[in-house]
Every structure is written in C-alpha cells, then in structure tokens.
Design a protein around this motif. Structure first.
Motif, short mmCIF file in Angstrom:
data_model
loop_
_atom_site.label_atom_id
_atom_site.label_comp_id
_atom_site.label_asym_id
_atom_site.label_seq_id
_atom_site.Cartn_x
_atom_site.Cartn_y
_atom_site.Cartn_z
N ASP A 31 0.84 -1.20 0.00
CA ASP A 31 0.00 0.00 0.00
C ASP A 31 0.87 1.25 0.00
OD1 ASP A 31 -1.77 2.12 0.58
OD2 ASP A 31 -3.04 0.84 1.82
N PRO A 32 0.79 2.09 -1.04
CA PRO A 32 1.66 3.29 -1.10
C PRO A 32 1.43 4.26 0.04
CG PRO A 32 -0.04 3.37 -2.80
CD PRO A 32 -0.08 1.99 -2.23
N ARG A 33 0.29 4.18 0.69
CA ARG A 33 0.03 5.09 1.81
C ARG A 33 0.96 4.85 2.99
NH1 ARG A 33 -6.40 4.11 1.81
NH2 ARG A 33 -5.56 1.99 1.61
N HIS A 34 1.61 3.68 3.01
CA HIS A 34 2.63 3.43 4.03
C HIS A 34 3.74 4.48 3.95
CE1 HIS A 34 4.78 0.80 6.86
NE2 HIS A 34 5.88 1.06 6.18
N VAL A 35 4.01 4.96 2.73
CA VAL A 35 5.02 6.00 2.50
C VAL A 35 4.39 7.38 2.51
CG1 VAL A 35 6.67 6.94 0.84
CG2 VAL A 35 6.56 4.46 1.23
N THR A 36 3.36 7.56 1.68
CA THR A 36 2.84 8.91 1.45
C THR A 36 2.17 9.51 2.68
OG1 THR A 36 0.78 7.98 0.53
CG2 THR A 36 2.55 8.49 -1.03
N GLN A 37 1.39 8.71 3.41
CA GLN A 37 0.73 9.27 4.59
C GLN A 37 1.71 9.54 5.71
OE1 GLN A 37 -2.73 6.97 5.69
NE2 GLN A 37 -3.91 7.74 3.97
N ALA A 38 2.79 8.75 5.78
CA ALA A 38 3.81 9.03 6.80
C ALA A 38 4.50 10.36 6.52
CB ALA A 38 4.83 7.89 6.84
N LEU A 39 4.80 10.63 5.25
CA LEU A 39 5.40 11.91 4.91
C LEU A 39 4.43 13.06 5.19
CD1 LEU A 39 7.26 11.07 1.57
CD2 LEU A 39 8.27 11.44 3.83
N ARG A 40 3.18 12.88 4.87
CA ARG A 40 2.20 13.93 5.14
C ARG A 40 2.04 14.16 6.64
NH1 ARG A 40 -3.27 13.35 2.09
NH2 ARG A 40 -3.45 15.46 2.92
#
Length: 272
Positions: A31-40
């Motif tokens: 799930d790309p949100r593992h990366v993108t939501q952590a950065l956000r």
C-alpha cells in the motif's frame, strides 16, 4: 447523500484477508500510503491533481519532493524522490516498507557521521566484493537480489543501484523491481533503505497478492483490519514526532549567551 460503496484497494485494510509475507523484498509493492501518509504526517504537503493518477508531495521547506506516477512499463520508475542536489527512484514493485526505510530517514535529523552501507548487508548474509576500479557489489544469498555502487565504463561518476532480477530460463533476466540513487544522495538515506531491505520482519500482503507467489511464504493471521489500522496510526504518530524533533534540532538557538562576552556587558547594563 451517503457515499456509495465502491470496491477499491483504498478500502484496505478491511477489504481482504491478510498474510504475513516473507521475504519482504519479494513481496511486491504493498500500500503506497505506508510511505505517502507518513510523509504527510511529517508535514509534507500534497500538490497532486486529484483527477490525475499520481501523488505529488513536497517537504515543508520545499527542499525535497516525491512524485508517484504509475506507468505501464515495469522497467520505469514509479517513485521519484528529489532534492536540489540528488535524486532517487524506485520501480513500481519495490515494497513500500523498503522505500519507507529511505523516506522515513528524511523525517529524522541526519546523524553526525554518515554510516557505511555494506556492513548492514554483510551482517544479513550478503556477500561483498570491490574491484580494482572501486566498484562495490553485494549479493543476497538468493542469487537474484543485488546492490551495487559502480561507475559506467565511460565515466568515473558513481551511482547506486539495487535490483531483483529473475532468471527467464533462456539466459536472460526479468526485473521485478529496482532502486536507483545518485552518488550525492546522503548516505544515511541509503543506509535507511539498506536496513529496511534486509529486515527479516514479515510484511502484510493479501493472499496471493504478490508478483510471484512461489517466491514467498504467506502465513494467514486472524482478523487484522483493526490491527493493521492501529499499527498504521501508530506509524503516523511516530512520523509526526520524528518530524517535530528534527525541526527542533534544526532550529537556531535563541537562548542568550552566557559566555565571557555576556559577562563583560552585564556591569554596564546594571549601571544604566
């Protein structure tokens, strides 16, 4: 009007049965949100167009950017992370947990000394060699995964590459995923990637939701929707804390000087 039910991978982690999957470097994208939501959570802003299939993020100081743009070519870079001085990229099948080793390091304060990458791989059983030109190579015991720092035959400019390449049976290879870092990329970021690459901890993937199920072991666990959601929320909380700590460390000190110069001024100040 209530939102209609629309089946989508964005409904994870409740939309499927999850399995502990090992080894992680062969488990597929995740799930790309593992990366993108952590950065956000760490303060990065989303500048993407909601009507275009991409994600465009920028750090609070705009020094770093991330672009995620899916492409039909498996040899292309879906993930591109850049600063003013360096560039990194990852193929679409690169596990997000491994990419996160790199991006999570962007949220933390850099170490006082740049770490060495190769001991991390060697400690995990990878072989290491260095040739007469200074090119360095490390290879996983599986024979299909490698990482190198090398120059081209026509240039002395070094770059880093990690790759999983599967044999085709005809003497060729098919790339499962790749990562690229130019040689100006801070070493602690590459070290974060390497540490995540060799981590033996399983990653969560749906049953058979992997590029090549014969390369991985999947063990089904119990009801996990709530577990995975809670773990992700804890990850976001940690990202916020790491980013706050890094910002405090980078902020200039505003405390008054207490050295000899300050003491010399004090009597004059008292006489006013």
């Amino acid at each position: 009007m209530t939102r209609p039910y629309i089946a989508s991978a964005a409904d994870d982690p409740w939309s499927r049965i999850w399995c502990d999957t090992t080894p992680r470097h062969l488990a597929g994208a995740g799930d790309p949100r593992h990366v993108t939501q952590a950065l956000r959570a760490g303060g990065w802003k989303n500048f993407g167009d909601p009507d275009f299939p991409h994600v465009v993020l920028a750090s609070p100081d705009y020094r770093h950017t991330l672009v995620l743009e899916p492409t039909p070519d498996t040899y292309s870079s879906w993930w591109r992370i850049s600063s003013q001085h360096w560039h990194a990229s990852f193929g679409g099948n690169t596990p997000v947990e491994i990419i996160a080793g790199f991006t999570d390091a962007l949220l933390r304060s850099p170490p006082a000394a740049e770490p060495d990458i190769w001991p991390t791989l060697q400690a995990a059983g990878w072989t290491y060699e260095c040739d007469e030109r200074g090119n360095e190579y490390a290879r996983h015991p599986d024979g299909i995964t490698a990482m190198e720092r090398s120059a081209t035959l026509t240039s002395d400019y070094f770059s880093w590459k990690a790759e999983v390449a599967l044999p085709t049976g005809l003497g060729g290879h098919h790339r499962l995923w790749h990562a690229y870092f130019d040689d100006r990329t801070p070493r602690h970021l590459i070290a974060g990637f390497a540490t995540a690459l060799v981590d033996a901890e399983p990653v969560s993937r749906g049953r058979y939701d992997v590029p090549h199920d014969h390369l991985v072991a999947q063990v089904e666990r119990g009801a996990q929707g709530e577990q995975l959601a809670a773990a992700h929320e804890a990850r976001l909380k940690a990202s916020r804390a790491a980013a706050r700590k890094a910002r405090r460390s980078a902020a200039p000190s505003t405390r008054p000087s207490t050295g000899p110069a300050a003491e010399a001024v004090t009597p004059a100040a008292r006489s006013r």
